[in-house]
Design an enzyme around this catalytic site. Structure first.
Site, PDB file in Angstrom:
ATOM      1  N   CYS A 154       0.817  -1.221   0.000  1.00 53.83           N
ATOM      2  CA  CYS A 154       0.000   0.000   0.000  1.00 53.83           C
ATOM      3  C   CYS A 154       0.846   1.265   0.000  1.00 53.83           C
ATOM      4  CB  CYS A 154      -0.949   0.002   1.195  1.00 53.83           C
ATOM      5  SG  CYS A 154      -2.079  -1.408   1.224  1.00 53.83           S
ATOM      6  N   HIS A 193      -2.767   6.987   3.228  1.00 51.91           N
ATOM      7  CA  HIS A 193      -3.346   5.771   2.663  1.00 51.91           C
ATOM      8  C   HIS A 193      -4.702   5.508   3.292  1.00 51.91           C
ATOM      9  CE1 HIS A 193      -4.108   1.723   1.550  1.00 51.91           C
ATOM     10  NE2 HIS A 193      -3.684   1.182   2.685  1.00 51.91           N
ATOM     11  N   ASN A 207     -10.430   0.189   0.744  1.00 52.63           N
ATOM     12  CA  ASN A 207      -8.966   0.201   0.729  1.00 52.63           C
ATOM     13  C   ASN A 207      -8.491  -0.306  -0.629  1.00 52.63           C
ATOM     14  OD1 ASN A 207      -6.231  -0.446   0.959  1.00 52.63           O
ATOM     15  ND2 ASN A 207      -6.402  -1.117   3.073  1.00 52.63           N
TER      16      ASN A 207
END
Length: 323
Positions: A122, A248, A279
């Protein structure tokens, strides 16, 4: 001995334009509650997600990356032949080779650029952004296309509520070019490899992702605030200078915790794209910033603080000037 000659690049690098692609299908918490033991209250109280986007069969990684990359190119005002390098950040390739960076470049009409995929989980977008900035400042590339693209539904066990309710699909992109003054601050990055097993794909789980959610939550909320502070210090700014905070989009509780600990002024816009997008790993930061720019909540010239973090465990933070 004849010395090796080195190229010299621009004094700085900046983002010239954003692009994004969100899959057509919206998956609500109510829909998930029909196929697994969960409900809207349980999901929102733990991760803050109300709905997420899942890609259909025709919305492949390459197709989504091309769509986002094409929009970023258009926003930059550049022609495809002005791009020398393509960096594709992803953690959801089903096969390691061939990489999709060269395919995306070809589809966009970029003639024979340097092109590669980068997997830092990520944190992939922030790692790729640093690669792009360095390439422009060193003279290795005039302009760089950076794309974060994920189809996490391909690598998520849809019967596991710990991951199926969180992960989603999409793509976000930027074009990075030369600037007289830096528009991308120094990166502060690192890894905590002793916790590599907190997020992984294992053969015994049919190659699907498993995650120790509480471990990742504790790590992010206790270890990474310092990274945000270091990234601001490296760029010569403080919390009062930050117009947009776009970490993030992993968990709304983590975002709120970081926001509170850093102590941004009330005027700072906080990205909460996770609520409606889920996500999306390496795609989450460019997707969130694209949404804020499109809505007008963020403006050209704003200073944004970003932080990617995830599998590895890897992390990277930077201060950016929005185009």
């Amino acid at each position: 001995m004849t010395p090796i000659q080195l190229k010299t690049g621009a004094p700085g690098a900046r983002i010239l334009g954003f692009g994004s692609y969100r899959p057509r299908r919206r998956v609500t918490n109510a829909e998930l509650s029909e196929v697994m033991e969960t409900n809207d209250e349980w999901i929102q109280s733990r991760v803050g997600i109300a709905e997420r986007r899942w890609a259909s069969e025709d919305e492949t990684l390459v197709e989504m990356a091309v769509a986002a990359g094409g929009k970023a190119l258009a926003a930059s005002g550049l022609a495809p032949d002005e791009v020398d390098l393509v960096v594709l950040a992803t953690a959801s390739l089903q096969y390691p080779i061939p990489g999709i960076g060269p395919q995306v470049a070809h589809r966009l009409g970029i003639p024979r650029p340097g092109a590669f995929d980068l997997n830092a989980g990520c944190a992939g977008f922030c790692y790729s952004l640093e690669m792009a900035s360095n390439a422009v400042r060193s003279g290795s590339a005039r302009n760089v296309l950076v794309v974060g693209a994920e189809r996490l539904t391909d690598v998520t066990d849809q019967s596991d509520r710990a991951t199926a309710v969180i992960f989603a699909d999409g793509a976000g992109a930027v074009v990075v070019g030369a600037a007289d003054e830096p528009g991308i601050g120094p990166v502060v990055w690192g890894s905590d490899g002793d916790q590599h097993s907190a997020i992984e794909m294992v053969a015994g789980n049919d190659g699907k992702m498993i995650m120790a959610g509480q471990t990742v939550y504790r790590w992010a909320t206790t270890k990474l605030t310092a990274t945000l502070e270091q990234a601001m210090a490296a760029a010569g700014v403080g919390p009062d200078d930050i117009d947009v905070f776009a970490p993030h989009q992993a968990n709304l509780r983590i975002i709120e915790s970081m926001h509170k600990k850093v102590g941004f002024p009330e005027r700072t816009v906080v990205a909460r794209d996770i609520v409606t997008t889920g996500n999306t790993s390496a795609a989450s930061i460019p997707l969130a910033l694209s949404a804020l720019l499109e809505s007008g909540e963020a403006k050209s010239g704003d200073l944004a603080l970003v932080l990617g973090y995830g599998a590895g465990l890897t992390f990277a933070g930077q201060v950016l000037r929005l185009p």
